[in-house]
Design a protein around this motif. Structure first.
Motif, PDB file in Angstrom:
ATOM      1  N   ILE A 239       1.059  -1.746   0.212  1.00 60.33           N
ATOM      2  CA  ILE A 239      -0.124   0.398   0.029  1.00 60.33           C
ATOM      3  C   ILE A 239       1.187   1.471  -0.327  1.00 60.33           C
ATOM      4  N   MET A 240       2.243   1.260   0.855  1.00 62.94           N
ATOM      5  CA  MET A 240       2.967   3.002   1.073  1.00 62.94           C
ATOM      6  C   MET A 240       3.567   2.514  -0.328  1.00 62.94           C
ATOM      7  N   GLU A 241       3.844   1.591  -0.849  1.00 56.98           N
ATOM      8  CA  GLU A 241       4.360   1.699  -2.476  1.00 56.98           C
ATOM      9  C   GLU A 241       3.820   2.190  -3.388  1.00 56.98           C
ATOM     10  N   GLU A 242       2.588   1.651  -3.989  1.00 60.39           N
ATOM     11  CA  GLU A 242       1.404   1.575  -5.035  1.00 60.39           C
ATOM     12  C   GLU A 242       0.279   2.923  -4.582  1.00 60.39           C
ATOM     13  N   ASP A 243       0.355   3.625  -3.464  1.00 60.53           N
ATOM     14  CA  ASP A 243      -0.423   4.147  -2.952  1.00 60.53           C
ATOM     15  C   ASP A 243      -0.248   5.562  -2.499  1.00 60.53           C
ATOM     16  N   PHE A 244       1.199   5.588  -1.770  1.00 60.05           N
ATOM     17  CA  PHE A 244       1.387   6.515  -2.270  1.00 60.05           C
ATOM     18  C   PHE A 244       3.166   6.921  -2.126  1.00 60.05           C
ATOM     19  N   ARG A 245       3.488   6.326  -3.337  1.00 56.51           N
ATOM     20  CA  ARG A 245       4.987   6.687  -3.915  1.00 56.51           C
ATOM     21  C   ARG A 245       5.926   5.942  -2.970  1.00 56.51           C
ATOM     22  N   ILE A 246       6.634   5.942  -1.679  1.00 54.76           N
ATOM     23  CA  ILE A 246       7.327   4.710  -0.874  1.00 54.76           C
ATOM     24  C   ILE A 246       7.984   3.990  -1.622  1.00 54.76           C
ATOM     25  N   LYS A 247       9.137   4.520  -1.549  1.00 54.71           N
ATOM     26  CA  LYS A 247      10.129   3.577  -2.021  1.00 54.71           C
ATOM     27  C   LYS A 247      10.362   2.878  -1.122  1.00 54.71           C
ATOM     28  N   MET A 248      10.420   1.284  -0.768  1.00 51.02           N
ATOM     29  CA  MET A 248      10.478   0.517   0.038  1.00 51.02           C
ATOM     30  C   MET A 248      12.337   0.372   0.497  1.00 51.02           C
ATOM     31  N   THR A 249      12.781   0.812   0.852  1.00 50.91           N
ATOM     32  CA  THR A 249      14.088   0.905   1.165  1.00 50.91           C
ATOM     33  C   THR A 249      13.851  -0.132   2.408  1.00 50.91           C
ATOM     34  N   GLN A 250      15.903  -1.164   1.966  1.00 47.07           N
ATOM     35  CA  GLN A 250      15.770  -2.142   3.141  1.00 47.07           C
ATOM     36  C   GLN A 250      15.614  -1.693   4.234  1.00 47.07           C
ATOM     37  N   THR A 251      16.216  -0.506   4.579  1.00 42.15           N
ATOM     38  CA  THR A 251      15.693  -0.084   6.497  1.00 42.15           C
ATOM     39  C   THR A 251      13.996   0.053   6.840  1.00 42.15           C
ATOM     40  N   LEU A 252      13.016   0.532   5.796  1.00 43.86           N
ATOM     41  CA  LEU A 252      12.176   1.049   5.588  1.00 43.86           C
ATOM     42  C   LEU A 252      11.330  -0.470   6.425  1.00 43.86           C
ATOM     43  N   GLU A 253      11.367  -1.278   5.130  1.00 45.99           N
ATOM     44  CA  GLU A 253      10.908  -2.595   4.765  1.00 45.99           C
ATOM     45  C   GLU A 253      10.892  -3.296   6.035  1.00 45.99           C
ATOM     46  N   SER A 254      12.730  -3.266   6.820  1.00 51.56           N
ATOM     47  CA  SER A 254      12.616  -3.943   7.867  1.00 51.56           C
ATOM     48  C   SER A 254      12.319  -3.447   8.567  1.00 51.56           C
ATOM     49  N   GLU A 255      11.740  -2.444   9.785  1.00 47.51           N
ATOM     50  CA  GLU A 255      11.416  -1.323  10.149  1.00 47.51           C
ATOM     51  C   GLU A 255      10.107  -1.941  10.730  1.00 47.51           C
ATOM     52  N   VAL A 256       9.178  -1.509   9.148  1.00 49.67           N
ATOM     53  CA  VAL A 256       7.923  -2.413   9.106  1.00 49.67           C
ATOM     54  C   VAL A 256       7.310  -4.190   9.683  1.00 49.67           C
ATOM     55  N   SER A 257       8.273  -4.373   8.552  1.00 47.98           N
ATOM     56  CA  SER A 257       8.110  -5.800   9.244  1.00 47.98           C
ATOM     57  C   SER A 257       8.617  -6.357  11.242  1.00 47.98           C
ATOM     58  N   LEU A 258       9.189  -5.440  11.615  1.00 44.22           N
ATOM     59  CA  LEU A 258       9.657  -5.440  12.712  1.00 44.22           C
ATOM     60  C   LEU A 258       8.556  -5.140  14.108  1.00 44.22           C
ATOM     61  N   MET A 259       8.498  -4.055  13.478  1.00 42.70           N
ATOM     62  CA  MET A 259       6.790  -4.159  14.495  1.00 42.70           C
ATOM     63  C   MET A 259       5.773  -3.897  14.423  1.00 42.70           C
ATOM     64  N   CYS A 260       5.229  -5.066  13.091  1.00 41.39           N
ATOM     65  CA  CYS A 260       4.055  -5.652  12.863  1.00 41.39           C
ATOM     66  C   CYS A 260       4.669  -7.289  13.495  1.00 41.39           C
ATOM     67  N   ASN A 261       5.871  -7.703  13.196  1.00 42.40           N
ATOM     68  CA  ASN A 261       6.587  -8.646  14.535  1.00 42.40           C
ATOM     69  C   ASN A 261       5.920  -8.461  16.100  1.00 42.40           C
ATOM     70  N   LEU A 262       5.973  -7.683  16.066  1.00 48.60           N
ATOM     71  CA  LEU A 262       6.226  -7.007  17.697  1.00 48.60           C
ATOM     72  C   LEU A 262       4.639  -7.029  18.317  1.00 48.60           C
ATOM     73  N   SER A 263       4.144  -6.267  17.384  1.00 47.20           N
ATOM     74  CA  SER A 263       1.998  -6.338  17.606  1.00 47.20           C
ATOM     75  C   SER A 263       1.576  -6.999  17.660  1.00 47.20           C
ATOM     76  N   LYS A 264       2.535  -8.390  16.872  1.00 42.01           N
ATOM     77  CA  LYS A 264       1.428  -9.677  16.843  1.00 42.01           C
ATOM     78  C   LYS A 264       2.059 -10.726  18.912  1.00 42.01           C
ATOM     79  N   GLY A 265       3.293 -10.441  19.094  1.00 39.61           N
ATOM     80  CA  GLY A 265       3.481 -11.002  19.622  1.00 39.61           C
ATOM     81  C   GLY A 265       3.494 -10.250  21.520  1.00 39.61           C
ATOM     82  N   ILE A 266       2.588  -8.546  21.310  1.00 38.62           N
ATOM     83  CA  ILE A 266       2.357  -8.691  22.105  1.00 38.62           C
ATOM     84  C   ILE A 266       1.339  -8.812  22.450  1.00 38.62           C
ATOM     85  N   GLU A 267       0.244  -8.825  21.207  1.00 36.46           N
ATOM     86  CA  GLU A 267      -1.203  -9.490  21.272  1.00 36.46           C
ATOM     87  C   GLU A 267      -1.998 -10.464  21.688  1.00 36.46           C
TER      88      GLU A 267
END
Length: 335
Positions: A239-267
């Motif tokens: 969604i970020m890449e297609e709707d908002f033209r945000i280039k998904m760098t390796q750093t940005l992708e890893s931060e998104v993935s980490l936050m999702c994993n942590l969120s799932k763990g907390i839940e």
């Protein structure tokens, strides 16, 4: 239940929550994300392209959890210049801005420096009006400029400040809204016009999220997607890449993935903790129910033997380790 196990689990949940908060702040501090927020919420950037804002107008690297809000005597020594930004208050624990950065804005061909802070707030009702904290942060960012941006009586050098608050769990009536609070001019007598730049020095903005499908502006949709606990990292990146033209760098992708994993763990930990709490309450309730029945049965037996009330109270106090007041209550309820 083993109390040590419970404490250990609570500590792990707290650690994961802290890690999630840190990941959330790092993600929000990405320049392209800040640029989307700035274009939508700051009047200086409304006519700018997000890439232009990210590449040209945000200075240096945004500071995440580094700059103290309320240092004592030092009052922010060199924080504007990027040095010595871990000042500690002597009278209270250090409270830092979530994200703090400097930006320049094009106005009439000249560049005006802005000092901007962004806060990610999960609790909209922390025990005080959140907007008052936002205004306090603005005030602190202005007073901290003394000795760095201006000295003596050179108040003309004070830089404008913004405090933007991203509220992830606002009340229903505030969902998917952006509200700005600022200093305005009002003539009570007469008609004068002060130069706006002389009083337009602080702005607090409340960005309240909701469901991304109900978002009616780009930045709300972006933040709702970015901070969603329901979408996985692949969907977010797409969604970020297609709707908002945000280039998904390796750093940005890893931060998104980490936050999702942590969120799932907390839940998952929260569900597990809820189940354990339910079991504990069930056991407590069962024990209490058994105790009530035992006391009631003993009182009825002693009454049938025509034992006096004083003796009954004494007997059930000794048998069930009750206070005299509690025993009298039981006796009244059985009578």
């Amino acid at each position: 239940m083993n109390i040590d196990t419970t404490i250990a689990k609570n500590i792990r949940v707290a650690d994961e929550k802290a890690s999630y908060d840190a990941a959330c702040k790092r993600l929000l501090s990405e320049k392209i994300i800040l640029a989307w927020i700035m274009r939508s919420c700051l009047e200086e950037y409304r006519d700018c392209d997000v890439d232009e804002i990210a590449e040209k107008y945000i200075e240096g690297t945004p500071q995440v959890g580094e700059v103290a809000v309320a240092p004592d005597e030092s009052n922010g020594i060199s924080v504007i210049q990027g040095a010595g930004n871990e000042d500690t208050s002597l009278t209270e624990g250090t409270v830092t801005y979530d994200i703090r950065f400097l930006a320049v804005a094009p106005v009439s061909g000249e560049l005006i420096r802005l000092i901007i802070n962004i806060e990610a707030q999960n609790d909209f009702y922390p025990g005080y009006p959140l907007i008052k904290r936002g205004i306090y942060y603005c005030s602190r960012m202005i007073s901290a400029q003394y000795g760095t941006e201006f000295a003596n009586s050179h108040y003309e050098n004070i830089k404008k400040v913004y405090s933007l608050w991203i509220c992830m769990n606002p009340p229903k009536n505030r969902e998917n809204s952006i509200t700005r609070y600022f200093i305005g001019e009002e003539n009570l007598v007469g008609s004068v016009k002060e130069r706006k730049a002389n009083y337009d020095l602080m702005v607090a903005v409340m960005i309240c999220l909701g469901k991304d499908e109900d978002s009616n502006t780009d930045v709300l949709k972006l933040l709702n997607v970015l901070l969603s606990t329901e979408k996985n990292s692949e969907d977010k990146c797409q969604i970020m890449e297609e709707d908002f033209r945000i280039k998904m760098t390796q750093t940005l992708e890893s931060e998104v993935s980490l936050m999702c994993n942590l969120s799932k763990g907390i839940e998952e930990k929260g569900i597990e903790k809820g189940i354990e709490k339910g079991i504990e309450k069930g056991i407590e309730k069962g024990i209490q129910k058994g105790l009530d029945r035992g006391i009631t049965a003993m009182i009825l037996t002693l009454k049938e033997l025509q034992i006096s009330s004083d003796v009954i109270i004494k007997q059930i106090c000794e048998k069930f380790d009750l206070s005299e007041e509690a025993a009298k209550i039981y006796l009244r309820e059985v009578s």
